[in-house]
Design an enzyme around this catalytic site. Structure first.
Site, PDB file in Angstrom:
ATOM      1  N   ALA A  66       0.551  -1.302   0.398  1.00 39.44           N
ATOM      2  CA  ALA A  66       0.386  -0.226   0.361  1.00 39.44           C
ATOM      3  C   ALA A  66       1.482   1.443   0.161  1.00 39.44           C
ATOM      4  O   ALA A  66       1.906   1.368   0.436  1.00 39.44           O
ATOM      5  CB  ALA A  66      -1.084   0.289   1.254  1.00 39.44           C
ATOM      6  N   GLY A 109      -0.083  -4.982   0.879  1.00 40.12           N
ATOM      7  CA  GLY A 109      -0.418  -5.131  -0.219  1.00 40.12           C
ATOM      8  C   GLY A 109      -0.419  -5.578  -0.958  1.00 40.12           C
ATOM      9  O   GLY A 109      -1.501  -6.148  -1.284  1.00 40.12           O
ATOM     10  N   GLU A 112      -0.865  -9.375  -0.832  1.00 40.00           N
ATOM     11  CA  GLU A 112      -2.497  -9.785  -0.402  1.00 40.00           C
ATOM     12  C   GLU A 112      -3.078  -9.676  -1.417  1.00 40.00           C
ATOM     13  O   GLU A 112      -3.687 -10.130  -1.519  1.00 40.00           O
ATOM     14  CB  GLU A 112      -3.189  -8.549   0.734  1.00 40.00           C
ATOM     15  CG  GLU A 112      -1.951  -8.871   1.903  1.00 40.00           C
ATOM     16  CD  GLU A 112      -2.723  -7.650   3.096  1.00 40.00           C
ATOM     17  OE1 GLU A 112      -3.303  -8.523   4.141  1.00 40.00           O
ATOM     18  OE2 GLU A 112      -2.609  -6.719   3.298  1.00 40.00           O
ATOM     19  N   GLU A 132       4.581  -6.473   7.311  1.00 41.02           N
ATOM     20  CA  GLU A 132       2.907  -4.512   8.081  1.00 41.02           C
ATOM     21  C   GLU A 132       3.898  -4.778   9.939  1.00 41.02           C
ATOM     22  O   GLU A 132       3.200  -3.163  10.016  1.00 41.02           O
ATOM     23  CB  GLU A 132       1.819  -5.637   7.929  1.00 41.02           C
ATOM     24  CG  GLU A 132       1.079  -4.619   6.536  1.00 41.02           C
ATOM     25  CD  GLU A 132       1.046  -6.103   5.666  1.00 41.02           C
ATOM     26  OE1 GLU A 132       0.951  -6.229   4.693  1.00 41.02           O
ATOM     27  OE2 GLU A 132       2.318  -7.119   5.364  1.00 41.02           O
TER      28      GLU A 132
END
Length: 249
Positions: A66, A109, A112, A132
Site C-alpha cells: 500500500a 498489500g 495480499e 506490516e
C-alpha cells in the site's frame, strides 16, 4: 476495456481474458486509492462479462505494498472502511479465475493482492512478504487469514510476525506459487495458463470456483445444485459426445 486508467495498463484484452498491469513505477507500484478504484472498475467489468483476469506488475516489482504516504494519514474510520480488503475480496470472488504474475517484489498489500488470486506464478527474482508489523499495523487485507490457508500457520507466522520474505524457490516449495519462470518468460507463462483454463468449459469453471469457495456446511447440496445446471447444459452434452467419438476412433 476502453477506460483511460492512470494506475493500470491494459496489456491484453481478449474475449476470454483481460491482462492488466499495475503501472505506478515511480512508487514501485504502491497501491493507492486511485489504483483501488480502477481495480474496482476492472472487477465490475468482469462481473458483468466473466473472463479470466491476469494481473502483473512492472519490471522487477509486482507491487511494493500500500502507498505508505497515504497509509500514514489513514484513520480508524479508514481502517473500518476496508479500502484494500474489500477490493481483494471482490477480486477473489470474480466468476472466472484470477492469475497473479509476480515479477520481483510483492510486499504488504501487494502480497495480499497476490494471495487473493486463484493462481500465483512467479519470476525467478520474486520476493514475497508482509512487513506490516514493522510499520505498526497488521496485514489486514487478507494476509492474516488467506496466507495461513495457503502455506500453513507456522510459515505464515514467520512471514507475518517475524518479517520473513520468501524467494521464488521457497514460495514454489510451499506451493504459494505454482510455477517459476525467468522474468522475460513470465507473461507468456501467465497466458499459457490462461489458455489451459480457457480450454475448459467456462460455465463448469465458474461453478467449480464458486463451489470450492462455498462454506463447508453447504456441501454436498451446493455441489448437487451446480451439477444439476451443468447436466442440462448443451456444452456438457457436446463435450461428452466429442470425447466418446474420439475414444471410438
Amino acid at each position: 476495456m476502453a477506460e483511460a486508467f492512470t494506475t493500470l495498463e491494459v496489456v491484453d484484452d481478449r474475449s476470454d481474458r483481460l491482462h492488466v498491469r499495475l503501472d505506478r513505477p515511480e512508487v514501485r507500484n504502491a497501491i493507492d486509492r486511485t489504483m483501488v478504484l480502477e481495480l474496482h472498475d476492472v472487477c465490475a467489468a468482469l462481473e458483468e462479462t466473466p473472463r479470466i483476469l491476469i494481473i502483473s506488475g512492472g519490471d522487477g516489482v509486482f507491487a511494493s505494498g500500500a502507498d505508505i504516504s497515504e497509509l500514514r494519514e489513514r484513520t480508524a474510520s479508514d481502517a473500518l472502511e476496508g479500502i484494500n480488503s474489500r477490493l481483494f475480496s471482490r477480486i477473489a470472488a470474480l466468476p472466472m479465475p484470477v492469475i497473479a504474475a509476480i515479477d520481483g517484489w510483492a510486499l504488504g498489500g501487494g502480497a495480499e493482492l497476490a494471495y487473493a488470486a486463484d493462481f500465483r506464478i512467479a519470476s525467478s527474482r520474486a520476493r514475497i512478504g508482509n512487513p506490516e508489523t514493522s510499520l505498526g499495523i497488521i496485514a489486514a487485507a487478507g494476509g492474516t487469514w488467506r496466507l495461513p490457508e495457503l502455506v500453513g500457520e507456522p510459515l505464515a507466522k514467520e512471514i507475518l510476525l517475524a518479517g520473513r520474505v520468501l524467494d521464488a524457490e521457497e514460495a514454489l516449495a510451499v506451493r504459494l506459487v505454482t510455477e517459476v519462470h525467468e522474468p522475460d518468460a513470465l507473461d507468456a507463462a501467465a497466458h499459457a495458463l490462461a489458455d489451459r483454463i480457457a480450454g475448459q468449459d467456462p460455465l463448469a469453471v465458474r461453478f467449480t470456483k464458486s463451489v470450492m469457495h462455498a462454506p463447508r456446511a453447504e456441501h454436498p447440496a451446493v455441489d448437487d445444485r451446480a451439477q444439476s445446471v451443468l447436466f442440462a447444459s448443451p456444452e456438457k452434452h457436446a463435450r461428452m459426445t466429442a470425447f466418446l467419438e474420439r475414444r471410438a476412433k
